[in-house]
Design an enzyme around this catalytic site. Structure first.
Site, mmCIF file in Angstrom:
data_model
loop_
_atom_site.group_PDB
_atom_site.id
_atom_site.type_symbol
_atom_site.label_atom_id
_atom_site.label_comp_id
_atom_site.label_asym_id
_atom_site.label_seq_id
_atom_site.Cartn_x
_atom_site.Cartn_y
_atom_site.Cartn_z
ATOM 1 N N LYS A 159 8.401 6.572 -3.628
ATOM 2 C CA LYS A 159 7.458 7.393 -4.386
ATOM 3 C C LYS A 159 6.451 8.060 -3.436
ATOM 4 O O LYS A 159 6.114 9.230 -3.589
ATOM 5 C CB LYS A 159 6.734 6.536 -5.438
ATOM 6 C CG LYS A 159 7.653 6.115 -6.587
ATOM 7 C CD LYS A 159 7.053 5.060 -7.520
ATOM 8 C CE LYS A 159 8.080 4.627 -8.562
ATOM 9 N NZ LYS A 159 7.612 3.601 -9.490
ATOM 10 N N GLN A 186 2.703 -0.745 -9.662
ATOM 11 C CA GLN A 186 4.143 -1.050 -9.749
ATOM 12 C C GLN A 186 4.360 -2.346 -10.531
ATOM 13 O O GLN A 186 3.684 -3.349 -10.309
ATOM 14 C CB GLN A 186 4.736 -1.149 -8.334
ATOM 15 C CG GLN A 186 6.249 -1.268 -8.283
ATOM 16 C CD GLN A 186 6.996 -0.024 -8.793
ATOM 17 O OE1 GLN A 186 6.450 1.080 -8.813
ATOM 18 N NE2 GLN A 186 8.228 -0.203 -9.212
ATOM 19 N N ASP A 236 1.867 6.828 -15.146
ATOM 20 C CA ASP A 236 3.045 6.066 -15.559
ATOM 21 C C ASP A 236 3.206 6.077 -17.082
ATOM 22 O O ASP A 236 4.262 5.713 -17.590
ATOM 23 C CB ASP A 236 2.880 4.602 -15.120
ATOM 24 C CG ASP A 236 3.851 4.221 -14.023
ATOM 25 O OD1 ASP A 236 4.917 4.841 -13.939
ATOM 26 O OD2 ASP A 236 3.524 3.285 -13.267
HETATM 27 N N1 GUN Z 1 8.981 -0.789 -12.357
HETATM 28 C C1 GUN Z 1 10.193 -0.274 -12.681
HETATM 29 N N2 GUN Z 1 10.074 1.019 -13.059
HETATM 30 C C2 GUN Z 1 8.778 1.332 -12.963
HETATM 31 C C3 GUN Z 1 8.033 2.521 -13.201
HETATM 32 O O1 GUN Z 1 8.549 3.569 -13.609
HETATM 33 N N3 GUN Z 1 6.701 2.436 -12.961
HETATM 34 C C4 GUN Z 1 6.100 1.290 -12.543
HETATM 35 N N4 GUN Z 1 4.794 1.303 -12.365
HETATM 36 N N5 GUN Z 1 6.755 0.177 -12.321
HETATM 37 C C5 GUN Z 1 8.086 0.200 -12.527
#
Ligand code: GUN
Length: 296
Positions: free
Chosen positions: A54, A98, A121
């Site tokens: 990311k 995350q 998110d």
């Molecule tokens: N864990 C798995 N997919 C995601 C996501 O799209 N965002 C976040 N913050 N954690 C994740």
């Protein structure tokens, strides 16, 4: 005839290019560079890989990104203190914590502490709550679910009036994707670990979204001929012939499904790249919100 391949990699690349262009235009106008803060708690190796990807994507798009790492035994107060600091940092427009969090932390409270305007998110309880209601608009839609809908649209699938079946009811994918399909006027069935006779249900699906995390769970004869299949699964299976000793497979037995479906996403190269592209889009949107713009 084998199914049309839905090329998430190419679609995501073109979205990323679009974001990059818009970022460069706004910076040229003297507007703020969009900024994303990532927060990772503990040392889950998969989470570290995702967050690194990311951050790299931000860099490529001209988005400023800062990574924060807290130890696995960080307290609720430490996590929320960091988030409050980021909420008040004008250089940061989006905050991504995350998931999953280490045991002992209250995920709902952590997500609730993120400023609604920085919730790129889309997991803040208010944003998710708005997604669950008719006629309400969340400020941000979660990245993987919106990537799934984008791929369905790009593949030419008819969503309105379609029978859509979602396998999995997670907060991150299954539930929000189901709500988005309802918003698109599909008739949605959500299957999970207690559902009886799942193959009988999937055989009626015009649209099938698999997000269960079980390698090659969906077999070819579970799929309605002509269906559109979106495979959200990313599973490692041992493979001595592969350089790393494993290969990635989805939740769908691809070689079987490709003979039955109208269109299908591959793994890798399907939904995965879309998650990152949608996060970048949401971060740009957050910067525009901070400008005071109506982002529509
Ligand atoms: N864990 C798995 N997919 C995601 C996501 O799209 N965002 C976040 N913050 N954690 C994740």
């Amino acid at each position: 005839m084998p199914a049309q391949l839905i090329d998430g990699k190419a679609i995501a690349e073109s979205l990323r290019e679009e974001v990059k262009q818009k970022v460069s235009e706004r910076v040229a106008k003297g507007l703020a560079t969009p900024g994303l803060a990532t927060v990772i708690i503990g040392d889950n190796p998969a989470s570290k890989v995702y967050v690194r990807m990311k951050q790299k994507a931000c860099q490529d798009a001209g988005i400023y990104s800062v990574g924060h790492e807290l130890p696995g035994d960080a307290s609720q107060e430490e996590v929320e203190t960091l988030i409050r600091k980021l909420n008040n940092d004008p250089k940061i427009h989006g905050i991504l914590v995350q998931l999953p969090l280490p045991a002992g932390l209250n995920e709902e409270q952590v997500l609730n502490s993120i400023s609604l305007q920085k919730d790129v998110d889309g997991f803040h309880p208010i944003n998710i709550g708005r997604l669950a209601q008719k006629g309400r608009e969340p400020l941000f839609i979660p990245a993987t679910p919106s990537g799934v809908i984008y791929l369905l649209e790009q593949s030419g699938a008819q969503l309105e009036g379609a029978n859509a079946v979602v396998l999995g009811r997670s907060n991150i994918v299954g539930m929000p994707v189901s709500m988005l399909l309802v918003h698109a006027n599909a008739t949605v069935t959500i299957c999970h670990s207690r559902t009886k006779d799942i193959p009988a249900i999937t055989r009626e699906a015009d649209i099938l979204v698999a997000a269960v995390g079980i390698p090659e769970y969906v077999r070819g004869d579970w799929i309605k001929p002509g269906a559109t299949v979106i495979d959200v699964g990313v599973n490692r299976v041992e493979d001595a012939s592969a350089k790393r000793g494993y290969r990635l497979v989805g939740d769908v037995a691809f070689d079987e499904a490709v003979e039955v479906a109208r269109a299908i996403t591959p793994v890798p190269g399907g939904v995965g790249p879309m998650t990152i592209a949608m996060l970048l889009r949401n971060t740009l949107r957050a910067a525009r919100l901070a400008d005071g713009n109506d982002v529509g």
